[in-house]
Design a protein around this motif. Sequence first.
Motif, PDB file in Angstrom:
ATOM      1  N   GLY A 299      15.589  -0.734  -5.638  1.00 27.53           N
ATOM      2  CA  GLY A 299      14.962   0.487  -6.137  1.00 27.53           C
ATOM      3  C   GLY A 299      14.386   0.315  -7.526  1.00 27.53           C
ATOM      4  N   VAL A 300      15.167  -0.282  -8.422  1.00 25.97           N
ATOM      5  CA  VAL A 300      14.695  -0.483  -9.790  1.00 25.97           C
ATOM      6  C   VAL A 300      13.489  -1.423  -9.794  1.00 25.97           C
ATOM      7  N   GLY A 301      13.595  -2.501  -9.030  1.00 27.19           N
ATOM      8  CA  GLY A 301      12.501  -3.470  -8.977  1.00 27.19           C
ATOM      9  C   GLY A 301      11.220  -2.840  -8.475  1.00 27.19           C
ATOM     10  N   ALA A 302      11.333  -2.069  -7.411  1.00 23.21           N
ATOM     11  CA  ALA A 302      10.141  -1.420  -6.864  1.00 23.21           C
ATOM     12  C   ALA A 302       9.545  -0.470  -7.888  1.00 23.21           C
ATOM     13  N   GLY A 303      10.426   0.244  -8.627  1.00 25.92           N
ATOM     14  CA  GLY A 303       9.936   1.155  -9.656  1.00 25.92           C
ATOM     15  C   GLY A 303       9.205   0.419 -10.754  1.00 25.92           C
ATOM     16  N   VAL A 304       9.787  -0.701 -11.213  1.00 27.28           N
ATOM     17  CA  VAL A 304       9.130  -1.480 -12.267  1.00 27.28           C
ATOM     18  C   VAL A 304       7.772  -1.975 -11.777  1.00 27.28           C
ATOM     19  N   GLY A 305       7.725  -2.440 -10.533  1.00 25.58           N
ATOM     20  CA  GLY A 305       6.453  -2.891  -9.968  1.00 25.58           C
ATOM     21  C   GLY A 305       5.440  -1.765  -9.931  1.00 25.58           C
ATOM     22  N   PHE A 306       5.930  -0.563  -9.623  1.00 26.71           N
ATOM     23  CA  PHE A 306       5.044   0.597  -9.553  1.00 26.71           C
ATOM     24  C   PHE A 306       4.466   0.916 -10.924  1.00 26.71           C
ATOM     25  N   ILE A 307       5.351   0.916 -11.955  1.00 27.79           N
ATOM     26  CA  ILE A 307       4.873   1.162 -13.325  1.00 27.79           C
ATOM     27  C   ILE A 307       3.819   0.127 -13.696  1.00 27.79           C
ATOM     28  N   LEU A 308       4.143  -1.132 -13.403  1.00 27.07           N
ATOM     29  CA  LEU A 308       3.254  -2.240 -13.760  1.00 27.07           C
ATOM     30  C   LEU A 308       1.867  -2.016 -13.159  1.00 27.07           C
ATOM     31  N   ALA A 309       1.842  -1.754 -11.845  1.00 27.70           N
ATOM     32  CA  ALA A 309       0.553  -1.579 -11.164  1.00 27.70           C
ATOM     33  C   ALA A 309      -0.196  -0.384 -11.739  1.00 27.70           C
TER      34      ALA A 309
ATOM     35  N   PHE B 123       0.818  -1.220   0.000  1.00 34.56           N
ATOM     36  CA  PHE B 123       0.000   0.000   0.000  1.00 34.56           C
ATOM     37  C   PHE B 123       0.843   1.257   0.000  1.00 34.56           C
ATOM     38  N   LEU B 124       1.970   1.247  -0.678  1.00 37.29           N
ATOM     39  CA  LEU B 124       2.770   2.461  -0.736  1.00 37.29           C
ATOM     40  C   LEU B 124       2.494   3.140  -2.070  1.00 37.29           C
ATOM     41  N   GLY B 125       2.326   4.454  -2.022  1.00 32.39           N
ATOM     42  CA  GLY B 125       2.080   5.190  -3.262  1.00 32.39           C
ATOM     43  C   GLY B 125       0.668   5.040  -3.768  1.00 32.39           C
ATOM     44  N   ILE B 126      -0.292   5.012  -2.836  1.00 28.50           N
ATOM     45  CA  ILE B 126      -1.685   4.867  -3.239  1.00 28.50           C
ATOM     46  C   ILE B 126      -2.205   6.163  -3.864  1.00 28.50           C
ATOM     47  N   CYS B 127      -1.727   7.312  -3.371  1.00 27.87           N
ATOM     48  CA  CYS B 127      -2.264   8.580  -3.871  1.00 27.87           C
ATOM     49  C   CYS B 127      -2.076   8.730  -5.379  1.00 27.87           C
ATOM     50  N   PRO B 128      -0.832   8.611  -5.909  1.00 28.76           N
ATOM     51  CA  PRO B 128      -0.715   8.705  -7.359  1.00 28.76           C
ATOM     52  C   PRO B 128      -1.408   7.542  -8.055  1.00 28.76           C
ATOM     53  N   PHE B 129      -1.435   6.400  -7.382  1.00 28.18           N
ATOM     54  CA  PHE B 129      -2.080   5.211  -7.965  1.00 28.18           C
ATOM     55  C   PHE B 129      -3.539   5.509  -8.281  1.00 28.18           C
ATOM     56  N   ILE B 130      -4.213   6.227  -7.374  1.00 30.34           N
ATOM     57  CA  ILE B 130      -5.609   6.570  -7.620  1.00 30.34           C
ATOM     58  C   ILE B 130      -5.708   7.841  -8.453  1.00 30.34           C
ATOM     59  N   GLY B 131      -4.771   8.780  -8.217  1.00 30.00           N
ATOM     60  CA  GLY B 131      -4.863  10.075  -8.870  1.00 30.00           C
ATOM     61  C   GLY B 131      -4.511  10.084 -10.349  1.00 30.00           C
ATOM     62  N   VAL B 132      -3.418   9.404 -10.739  1.00 34.45           N
ATOM     63  CA  VAL B 132      -2.941   9.538 -12.119  1.00 34.45           C
ATOM     64  C   VAL B 132      -3.285   8.349 -12.988  1.00 34.45           C
ATOM     65  N   SER B 133      -4.096   7.427 -12.487  1.00 33.23           N
ATOM     66  CA  SER B 133      -4.310   6.219 -13.286  1.00 33.23           C
ATOM     67  C   SER B 133      -5.527   6.336 -14.183  1.00 33.23           C
ATOM     68  N   ASN B 134      -5.758   7.542 -14.753  1.00 30.73           N
ATOM     69  CA  ASN B 134      -6.896   7.685 -15.657  1.00 30.73           C
ATOM     70  C   ASN B 134      -6.552   7.272 -17.076  1.00 30.73           C
ATOM     71  N   LYS B 135      -5.321   7.639 -17.493  1.00 26.09           N
ATOM     72  CA  LYS B 135      -4.933   7.325 -18.862  1.00 26.09           C
ATOM     73  C   LYS B 135      -3.625   6.551 -18.848  1.00 26.09           C
ATOM     74  N   ILE B 136      -3.480   5.607 -19.768  1.00 30.36           N
ATOM     75  CA  ILE B 136      -2.288   4.770 -19.781  1.00 30.36           C
ATOM     76  C   ILE B 136      -1.041   5.610 -19.990  1.00 30.36           C
ATOM     77  N   SER B 137      -1.130   6.618 -20.907  1.00 31.62           N
ATOM     78  CA  SER B 137       0.078   7.373 -21.228  1.00 31.62           C
ATOM     79  C   SER B 137       0.597   8.152 -20.023  1.00 31.62           C
ATOM     80  N   SER B 138      -0.325   8.851 -19.311  1.00 30.25           N
ATOM     81  CA  SER B 138       0.170   9.628 -18.167  1.00 30.25           C
ATOM     82  C   SER B 138       0.572   8.704 -17.028  1.00 30.25           C
ATOM     83  N   ALA B 139      -0.111   7.561 -16.918  1.00 32.63           N
ATOM     84  CA  ALA B 139       0.268   6.601 -15.879  1.00 32.63           C
ATOM     85  C   ALA B 139       1.690   6.108 -16.127  1.00 32.63           C
TER      86      ALA B 139
END
Lengths: 190, 229
Positions: free
Chosen positions: A136-146, A21-37
């Motif tokens: 760090g890289v792994g967590a970032g990739v996971g973040f992009i994926l989600a 549950f880390l980074g939920i705010c952008p997860f909900i806020g910016v996940s409207n469009k694939i490109s901006s996500a």
Amino acid sequence: MELFLIFISAALVNNFVLAYFLGICPFIGVSNKISSAFSMGLATTFVMTITAIVSWLLFNLILVPYNLEFLQIPSFILVIASLVQFVEMFIKKVSQPLYRALGIFLPLITTNCAILGLALFASMREYTFIESIIFGVGAGVGFILALVLMAGIREELELADVPKAFQGAPITLIVAGILALAFMGFAGMI
Amino acid sequence: MKKQVTLSKEFLKGLWDINPIFKQVLGMCPTLAVTVSAINGIAMGLATTFVLVCASLLISTIRKLIPTQVRIASFIVIIATFVTIVDLVMKAKFPELSKALGPFIPLIVVNCLILGRQEAFASKSKPLRALLDALGNGAGFLLALFVLGGIREIIGSRTLLGFQVMPNGFEPWLIMILPAGAFLTLGLLLGFANLYTGRRDRFEKEALQAQYRSVGKEAVFQNDPSEKS
């Protein structure tokens, strides 16, 4: 092999968004469009990787030798804030459209718990320098994926007939719950 | 500032009208992560309230000294200081709770709720009002965390605050204490909160409409700007 496990663990099994549950705010806020996500994910990954490097150096070369571990929280957050500022200036210079697309969420990376969480986890688990970077890289990739998965689902969701009270955040959270269930399937990998 | 808002309103609005979780949807990360049980929710809520109250009080006291350009950085440093205090106290006095909450105590620093209140309220208000606002928001946060933690604990492990409340015949839903359960529960709770508010607003509007109709001022009502919502 050890490093590969850390990568897979951070990206899939213990995905920062869906398991910690880390980074939920952008997860909900910016996940409207694939490109901006995707660009938000890239910016976050970039900050994450640099944070992993800088915070490791800071913690192990400055805070530990001088017995200043209690300053961990303020010093980490200062490092992250200045890094985000740097990334913001960089993106503004390089790509105006991207800068405008990310908008308010770029400065908000500072208050993205995923970044500080990454630094704290890395120092808590006593990772070595290389391990921290991979983490760090792994967590970032996971973040992009989600983020991208979520954005894809939400683009479809626009067309669905959701009850009025559940539109917006509620349905997003429920979808995230189902995504989290799906990601639990990775649990057996390690 | 808004002089017409009474002091008690300043406190009470945080409980429901602008409840951090249900209405503003702020501070989600700790909310979802620590609410495996009600007691964790309470601990997290109290820690956050403490930081929020101290930071609001300090920031609204020195609000005129902070230059606008560096205000965010100053807020963060002030918040980080109080979080460090909480973290060290928790480690010394409640080692078990501190372990259960793990990195989420340090992560209070980046709880958007706290920074949000500083930016939206404390940096523009007198200390007393900021204090009440912080207390109200903290209480609202605590309440939401307790409800969420309580629901997940009752269904997920049959207990509430460690006491068994569900009969042994009830098979605990494992999913409720897993991450997915947190998302689902909060999503449903938010939906129901919206449903309730929507219905209340509609009733209020209908009551108002009936009142207008009884005094023959329907035409006035139709031009009411609040109709848009």
